[in-house]
Design an enzyme around this catalytic site. Structure first.
Site, mmCIF file in Angstrom:
data_model
loop_
_atom_site.group_PDB
_atom_site.id
_atom_site.type_symbol
_atom_site.label_atom_id
_atom_site.label_comp_id
_atom_site.label_asym_id
_atom_site.label_seq_id
_atom_site.Cartn_x
_atom_site.Cartn_y
_atom_site.Cartn_z
ATOM 1 N N SER A 1 0.855 -1.184 0.000
ATOM 2 C CA SER A 1 0.000 0.000 0.000
ATOM 3 C C SER A 1 0.893 1.235 0.000
ATOM 4 O O SER A 1 1.652 1.464 0.957
ATOM 5 C CB SER A 1 -0.886 0.022 1.242
ATOM 6 O OG SER A 1 -1.365 1.346 1.442
ATOM 7 N N HIS B 1 -1.015 -1.269 -4.391
ATOM 8 C CA HIS B 1 -2.290 -0.948 -3.713
ATOM 9 C C HIS B 1 -2.357 0.558 -3.518
ATOM 10 O O HIS B 1 -1.482 1.162 -2.889
ATOM 11 C CB HIS B 1 -2.391 -1.684 -2.382
ATOM 12 C CG HIS B 1 -3.737 -1.547 -1.725
ATOM 13 N ND1 HIS B 1 -4.869 -2.224 -2.160
ATOM 14 C CD2 HIS B 1 -4.135 -0.789 -0.677
ATOM 15 C CE1 HIS B 1 -5.897 -1.897 -1.388
ATOM 16 N NE2 HIS B 1 -5.480 -1.020 -0.496
ATOM 17 N N ASP C 1 -4.438 3.661 -2.249
ATOM 18 C CA ASP C 1 -5.522 4.028 -1.330
ATOM 19 C C ASP C 1 -6.039 5.434 -1.586
ATOM 20 O O ASP C 1 -5.297 6.401 -1.424
ATOM 21 C CB ASP C 1 -5.025 3.934 0.117
ATOM 22 C CG ASP C 1 -4.951 2.502 0.612
ATOM 23 O OD1 ASP C 1 -3.935 2.122 1.196
ATOM 24 O OD2 ASP C 1 -5.931 1.753 0.383
ATOM 25 N N MET D 1 -8.658 8.305 -0.508
ATOM 26 C CA MET D 1 -9.494 8.729 0.615
ATOM 27 C C MET D 1 -9.952 10.174 0.392
ATOM 28 O O MET D 1 -9.171 11.007 -0.070
ATOM 29 C CB MET D 1 -8.695 8.638 1.924
ATOM 30 C CG MET D 1 -8.151 7.241 2.219
ATOM 31 S SD MET D 1 -7.204 7.236 3.754
ATOM 32 C CE MET D 1 -6.480 5.589 3.677
ATOM 33 N N HIS E 1 -8.158 1.292 -4.334
ATOM 34 C CA HIS E 1 -9.105 1.067 -3.218
ATOM 35 C C HIS E 1 -9.788 2.392 -2.935
ATOM 36 O O HIS E 1 -9.190 3.298 -2.347
ATOM 37 C CB HIS E 1 -8.308 0.543 -2.018
ATOM 38 C CG HIS E 1 -9.121 0.443 -0.756
ATOM 39 N ND1 HIS E 1 -8.538 0.260 0.476
ATOM 40 C CD2 HIS E 1 -10.451 0.506 -0.525
ATOM 41 C CE1 HIS E 1 -9.488 0.211 1.402
ATOM 42 N NE2 HIS E 1 -10.662 0.350 0.817
ATOM 43 N N MET F 1 -11.962 4.724 -1.000
ATOM 44 C CA MET F 1 -12.613 5.027 0.273
ATOM 45 C C MET F 1 -13.227 6.417 0.118
ATOM 46 O O MET F 1 -12.763 7.409 0.705
ATOM 47 C CB MET F 1 -11.596 4.959 1.426
ATOM 48 C CG MET F 1 -11.160 3.547 1.724
ATOM 49 S SD MET F 1 -9.625 3.430 2.662
ATOM 50 C CE MET F 1 -8.429 3.550 1.328
ATOM 51 N N MET G 1 -11.277 -5.669 4.898
ATOM 52 C CA MET G 1 -10.522 -4.755 5.748
ATOM 53 C C MET G 1 -10.294 -5.420 7.095
ATOM 54 O O MET G 1 -11.248 -5.825 7.770
ATOM 55 C CB MET G 1 -11.268 -3.439 5.949
ATOM 56 C CG MET G 1 -11.419 -2.573 4.699
ATOM 57 S SD MET G 1 -9.877 -2.173 3.910
ATOM 58 C CE MET G 1 -9.116 -1.144 5.157
ATOM 59 N N ASP H 1 -6.569 -6.445 3.900
ATOM 60 C CA ASP H 1 -5.970 -5.116 3.904
ATOM 61 C C ASP H 1 -6.033 -4.494 5.296
ATOM 62 O O ASP H 1 -7.095 -4.191 5.803
ATOM 63 C CB ASP H 1 -6.769 -4.238 2.912
ATOM 64 C CG ASP H 1 -6.195 -2.849 2.771
ATOM 65 O OD1 ASP H 1 -6.809 -2.032 2.055
ATOM 66 O OD2 ASP H 1 -5.137 -2.565 3.382
#
Ligand SMILES: O=C(CO)[C@@H](O)[C@H](O)COP(=O)(O)O
Ligand SMILES: [Fe+2]
Length: 227
Positions: free
Chosen positions: A9, A34, A36, A38, A68, A70, A139, A177
């Site tokens: 990540s 990965h 992320d 957000m 991913h 979020m 998660m 994750d």
């Protein structure tokens, strides 16, 4: 047989040298990046967008990029990540008004689609969409930050998800994750995962210029998975 993938990540990478960090961790034997995303709305943190994904592709990263999301809402940003070079796009079912439609949108944009399950989120969201899914992401921490501890209850959920995938006969990756380290990755694999996200467990805290600084941790993770 789905090969095991290690997914660093980049949330824990040194963003001042992101291209170099990704090059080094992939050269060390990691498999998939990965990424992320957000939005400081669905989760209490703000990170990166399609521009950074595109920058990694322009830098020369050819490995799969596992985005991913979020974020809430979800649909608007999916075409931008597809155009920026995402391989997988996963989202939290709580963040979409129409889960089936969002999964179809991801695939229609040429990416592989997945659902992300927070520690308290039920796997029942899978009941009517297994045929539209390429990845299930469990998660093992509450989303929003790296460096948290693995939530042990994830193990039972992992075994349940593995049973669902095997019963479906479909080619679906099972990713975990959050709080994944060399000292628990073997147990996580034994419980049924085949894709392993690790941020702080790989990038750690240190910032140094040794291009081989990730070789030993990736090797150790592989050894633990192959035990
Ligand atoms: O999605 C997230 C956090 O919300 C994860 O991908 C973390 O970035 C994993 O970091 P570590 O727990 O491995 O440090
Ligand atoms: Fe993540």
């Amino acid at each position: 047989m789905t090969p095991d993938l290690i997914a660093p990540s980049i949330l824990s990478a040194d963003f001042a040298r992101l291209g170099e960090e990704v090059d080094n961790v992939l050269a060390a034997g990691a498999d998939i990046v990965h990424f992320d995303v957000m939005d400081n709305h669905y989760v209490p943190n703000l990170t990166i967008g399609p521009l950074v994904c595109e920058a990694l592709r322009k830098h020369g990263v050819t490995a799969p990029i596992d985005v991913h999301l979020m974020v809430k809402p979800v649909d608007r940003i999916i075409p931008d990540f597809a155009a920026a070079g995402a391989t997988y796009i996963t989202f939290h079912p709580e963040a979409s008004e129409h889960i089936d439609r969002t999964l179809q949108l991801i695939r229609s944009e040429g990416c592989k689609a997945g659902l992300v399950f927070n520690p308290a989120t039920s796997l029942s969201y899978l009941d009517y969409v297994m045929d539209k899914i390429d990845m299930i992401l469990l998660m093992s921490v509450n989303p929003g930050f790296g460096g948290q501890s693995f939530i042990p209850a994830t193990m039972d959920k992992l075994r349940a998800a593995r049973k669902m995938i095997d019963a479906s006969g479909l080619d679906i990756r099972l990713e975990v994750d959050g709080g994944v380290k060399a000292d628990n990755i073997g147990e996580i694999k034994a419980a049924g995962a085949d894709t392993f996200v690790s941020g702080s467990g790989i990038f750690g805290k240190g910032r140094d210029s040794d291009p081989h600084r990730y070789d030993s941790i990736i090797r150790e993770m592989r050894e633990q998975m192959d035990r």
